[in-house]
Write an enzyme that holds these catalytic residues in place. Structure first.
Site, PDB file in Angstrom:
ATOM      1  N   THR A 161      61.285   5.050   2.094  1.00  0.00           N
ATOM      2  CA  THR A 161      61.263   6.101   1.029  1.00  0.00           C
ATOM      3  C   THR A 161      60.629   7.237   1.351  1.00  0.00           C
ATOM      4  O   THR A 161      61.405   8.302   1.069  1.00  0.00           O
ATOM      5  CB  THR A 161      60.383   5.143  -0.209  1.00  0.00           C
ATOM      6  OG1 THR A 161      60.812   4.084  -0.465  1.00  0.00           O
ATOM      7  CG2 THR A 161      60.239   6.186  -1.290  1.00  0.00           C
ATOM      8  N   LEU A 195      50.693   6.110   1.908  1.00  0.00           N
ATOM      9  CA  LEU A 195      50.965   6.506   0.507  1.00  0.00           C
ATOM     10  C   LEU A 195      49.953   6.669  -0.487  1.00  0.00           C
ATOM     11  O   LEU A 195      49.284   5.440  -0.677  1.00  0.00           O
ATOM     12  CB  LEU A 195      52.144   5.491  -0.150  1.00  0.00           C
ATOM     13  CG  LEU A 195      53.555   5.457   0.649  1.00  0.00           C
ATOM     14  CD1 LEU A 195      54.356   4.392  -0.060  1.00  0.00           C
ATOM     15  CD2 LEU A 195      54.115   6.353   1.210  1.00  0.00           C
ATOM     16  N   ASP A 279      63.881   0.502  -7.462  1.00  0.00           N
ATOM     17  CA  ASP A 279      63.458  -0.203  -6.185  1.00  0.00           C
ATOM     18  C   ASP A 279      62.499  -1.198  -6.301  1.00  0.00           C
ATOM     19  O   ASP A 279      62.498  -2.133  -5.669  1.00  0.00           O
ATOM     20  CB  ASP A 279      62.806   1.029  -5.481  1.00  0.00           C
ATOM     21  CG  ASP A 279      62.157   0.730  -3.995  1.00  0.00           C
ATOM     22  OD1 ASP A 279      60.884   0.613  -3.946  1.00  0.00           O
ATOM     23  OD2 ASP A 279      63.011   0.589  -3.098  1.00  0.00           O
ATOM     24  N   HIS A 328      67.854   5.053  -0.041  1.00  0.00           N
ATOM     25  CA  HIS A 328      67.980   4.154   0.691  1.00  0.00           C
ATOM     26  C   HIS A 328      68.747   2.981  -0.178  1.00  0.00           C
ATOM     27  O   HIS A 328      68.699   2.967  -1.294  1.00  0.00           O
ATOM     28  CB  HIS A 328      67.150   3.469   1.736  1.00  0.00           C
ATOM     29  CG  HIS A 328      65.801   3.108   0.879  1.00  0.00           C
ATOM     30  ND1 HIS A 328      65.763   2.116  -0.264  1.00  0.00           N
ATOM     31  CD2 HIS A 328      64.593   3.731   0.650  1.00  0.00           C
ATOM     32  CE1 HIS A 328      64.577   1.837  -0.854  1.00  0.00           C
ATOM     33  NE2 HIS A 328      63.762   2.915  -0.441  1.00  0.00           N
TER      34      HIS A 328
END
Length: 508
Positions: A161, A195, A279, A328
Site C-alpha cells: 500500500t 504504519l 482492501d 494494487h
C-alpha cells in the site's frame, strides 16, 4: 492488512484569501448642449417687436448685453471641452490598464475553476471487481462510459500500500522515493518505519517530491483527505488543505469536505482522497464473491457517486479531471499454501540481532548485520529450495541486491533488505511454526503478476469519452500525467505522461 496512517484529524492553518473580485466598471457619459445662434437672434428680434428696444440707447445697451453674454458662453464652452477631454482620457487609461477579468462562471453556468484534478484511491480494488460486482458498480461504470479505462494498471514492486500510493504521487520507484514497504528498517537511522508509528511522520523517511509539493511550488493549491505522506512535512511543505489519517471518518464526510474546499475562496486544483474498505475485506475473506465484499464495493461506489453528484450540481463534470485508481490487486492466500523459513533452513536464523526480519507472507525479508554472511545464507536457501518440489512450487525466487530482477528496480537503497524470498501468488512464506496465517487474501507479490494488477479509470475535460483500452498502464506514470493535466513542470521522476497519450483528448 494494509492500513493508512492512524492518528488525529487536523487541517492546515487558513491562509489569506487572494480571490480577486470583478471590478465594477464606471461608465461615464456627458451631454453638451450647444447654443443655437439663431435662437439668440430670434429672441432679440422678438424683444424689439414687442417694444422693449426703443431708440439708439436701448439698442446700444442691448448690444453690450449680448456681447457680454457671448463672452461667458465661450468661457463655459472652453471649460466644458477641457473637462470632457480629461474625463475621456481617464476612462481610456482605466480601460487600457485594467487587467483581464476571468469570468466566475463556466459555459454551463457553474463556477469556473482553473485546471483541476481529483484523484481517488480505492485500496485493493482489483479491475475484475467491475465485472464480479457489476450491479454494485454503477457510478464507476458511468465514469468508464464517459471517460477511459485501462485493462489494468501495473504497480511497482513490492505491491504494498504505502510504496504504491507514494509512487502514484511521485512517479518514482520505491528505491528512489524511500518508502520500500509498509514496514522496513533503515540501517543508517537504526530505526524502523511502520504504519502509524511516530517515525512514519518524520520527514527523513519521505524522499522525492510528491505532487502536492510540486503543485504548491508552482502556485497551485493542493488538498488531501488522507493519502500516505500528505500529513508529513516534505521539503518543508504540506498541502494547503490536509487531514491526518483517521479511519473512523466516514466516506460521506470525506467527500463533503472535499467539496467544501472546492467551494471555498481558495479552491484547490489538485485533490486526493482515499477509501480503504475493499482492501480490508479482501484481506479478511479473499478476492472472491462474498456478501461482505459486495457491500464494500457498493460502499465505495456510492462514495464515488457522491463525487459525481457534487460535480454535476456545480456543472463541473466536463471541467474537472476525475481519476479513480487502486494501489494494487489482491491474491487468495489459502492455508494449504504455506511454507516456513525454519522448514527450509532446518533452523531459526531470525534472532532479531544478527538478522532482522520486517515482512513475511508474500515475501520474507532479512537485514543481515554481518554482510559476509549474505552469500553463504543465500546459497543455503537456493540449494534447499531447488531440492524440494514443495518449496520450488512456493518460492518464485531468492534475491539479493546482486541478482534482483531488473524490472523490480529494487536495488539502489540501503533500506532494501539484504535477502528476499519472494513467494508465488497464493503462497505465503512464514517465519516459523508459531507463525499463523490470519488472512485469506494478500498482496506484495511480483508486481507484474495478474493478481496484483490495479484499477485505472478517468473522465473529464482532457480525457477521451468511451475509450476502453485492452492494454495496461503503469502507476509510475500517473504523477507525470497529473502534472500534464495541471500544466505544471514535474520534478525528476521515473515515469512519463507519454504513456497516457492514447487516453487523452485532443484539447489538452
Amino acid at each position: 492488512m494494509s492500513r493508512l496512517l492512524a492518528g488525529r484529524s487536523i487541517t492546515r492553518h487558513d491562509e489569506e484569501n487572494n480571490e480577486s473580485e470583478d471590478d465594477n466598471e464606471l461608465i461615464a457619459t456627458s451631454a453638451h448642449r450647444h447654443h443655437d445662434k439663431r435662437f439668440d437672434q430670434d429672441e432679440n428680434q422678438d424683444l424689439e417687436n414687442e417694444g422693449f428696444g426703443q431708440g439708439d440707447e436701448q439698442v446700444n445697451v442691448m448690444a453690450k448685453i449680448m456681447k457680454e453674454k457671448s463672452f461667458w458662453i465661450g468661457i463655459v464652452a472652453v471649460i466644458g471641452l477641457i473637462g470632457l477631454s480629461v474625463l475621456l482620457g481617464l476612462v481610456a487609461y482605466q480601460l487600457w490598464t485594467k487587467p483581464e477579468i476571468i469570468p466566475d462562471f463556466n459555459e454551463n453556468g457553474g463556477r469556473k475553476l482553473n485546471r483541476t484534478v481529483i484523484m481517488v484511491s480505492i485500496d485493493g480494488f482489483r479491475p475484475d471487481y467491475l465485472e464480479m460486482f457489476q450491479q454494485e458498480c454503477g457510478n464507476l461504470s458511468e465514469i468508464i462510459s464517459n471517460g477511459v479505462k485501462a485493462a489494468s494498471m501495473t504497480p511497482i514492486f513490492p505491491s504494498k500500500t504505502f510504496p504504491n500510493h507514494y509512487t502514484l504521487v511521485t512517479g518514482l520507484y520505491a528505491e528512489s522515493h524511500g518508502i520500500i514497504s509498509n514496514t522496513f528498517w533503515d540501517p543508517n537511522f537504526k530505526a524502523k518505519f511502520s504504519l502509524g508509528s511516530p517515525e512514519s511522520f518524520k520527514s527523513r523517511w519521505w524522499l522525492g517530491e510528491p505532487i502536492w509539493v510540486t503543485a504548491e511550488k508552482q502556485g497551485k493549491v493542493s488538498a488531501s483527505f488522507f493519502w500516505p505522506g500528505s500529513d508529513v512535512e516534505i521539503q518543508g511543505m504540506y498541502p494547503t488543505y490536509y487531514k491526518r489519517y483517521d479511519g473512523r471518518i466516514d466516506y460521506e464526510t470525506r467527500v463533503k469536505t472535499v467539496f467544501e474546499w472546492l467551494d471555498s475562496d481558495k479552491p484547490p486544483q489538485m485533490i486526493l482522497t482515499y477509501f480503504s474498505s475493499v482492501d480490508t475485506v479482501g484481506h479478511n475473506l479473499g478476492p472472491i464473491y462474498t456478501e461482505e465484499l459486495r457491500k464494500s464495493v457498493r460502499q465505495v461506489n456510492d462514495a464515488v457517486g457522491l463525487i459525481l453528484e457534487g460535480l454535476k450540481q456545480r456543472n463541473l463534470t466536463e471541467n474537472v479531471d476525475l481519476i479513480i485508481v487502486s494501489d494494487h490487486g489482491m491474491s487468495l492466500t489459502p492455508k494449504s499454501k504455506i511454507v516456513r523459513l525454519t522448514d527450509i533452513l532446518k533452523r531459526n536464523v531470525l534472532d532479531g540481532v544478527e538478522i532482522l526480519n520486517m515482512n513475511a507472507g508474500p515475501y520474507l525479508d532479512m537485514y543481515i548485520k554481518n554482510k559476509t554472511n549474505i552469500a553463504p545464507l543465500y546459497n543455503e536457501l537456493v540449494e534447499s529450495i531447488s531440492n524440494s518440489t514443495e518449496y520450488s512450487n512456493a518460492v518464485e525466487g531468492v534475491y539479493t541486491k546482486l541478482n534482483m530482477p531488473e524490472n523490480f528496480h529494487f536495488t539502489n537503497s540501503e533500506r532494501i533488505p539484504d535477502l528476499i524470498l519472494l513467494a508465488r501468488p497464493e503462497f505465503s512464506i512464514l517465519r516459523n511454526a508459531a507463525s499463523q496465517l490470519n488472512t485469506k487474501g494478500n498482496h506484495g507479490y511480483n508486481n507484474e503478476s495478474p493478481e496484483m494488477g490495479s484499477l485505472f479509470i478517468a473522465q473529464g475535460r482532457h480525457f477521451k469519452k468511451g475509450f476502453n483500452s485492452p492494454n495496461r498502464v503503469r502507476n509510475l506514470d500517473v504523477y507525470s500525467l497529473i502534472c500534464k493535466l495541471l500544466e505544471i513542470t514535474p520534478a525528476p521522476n521515473n515515469g512519463t505522461a507519454d504513456n497516457f497519450t492514447p487516453y487523452l483528448s485532443n484539447n489538452l
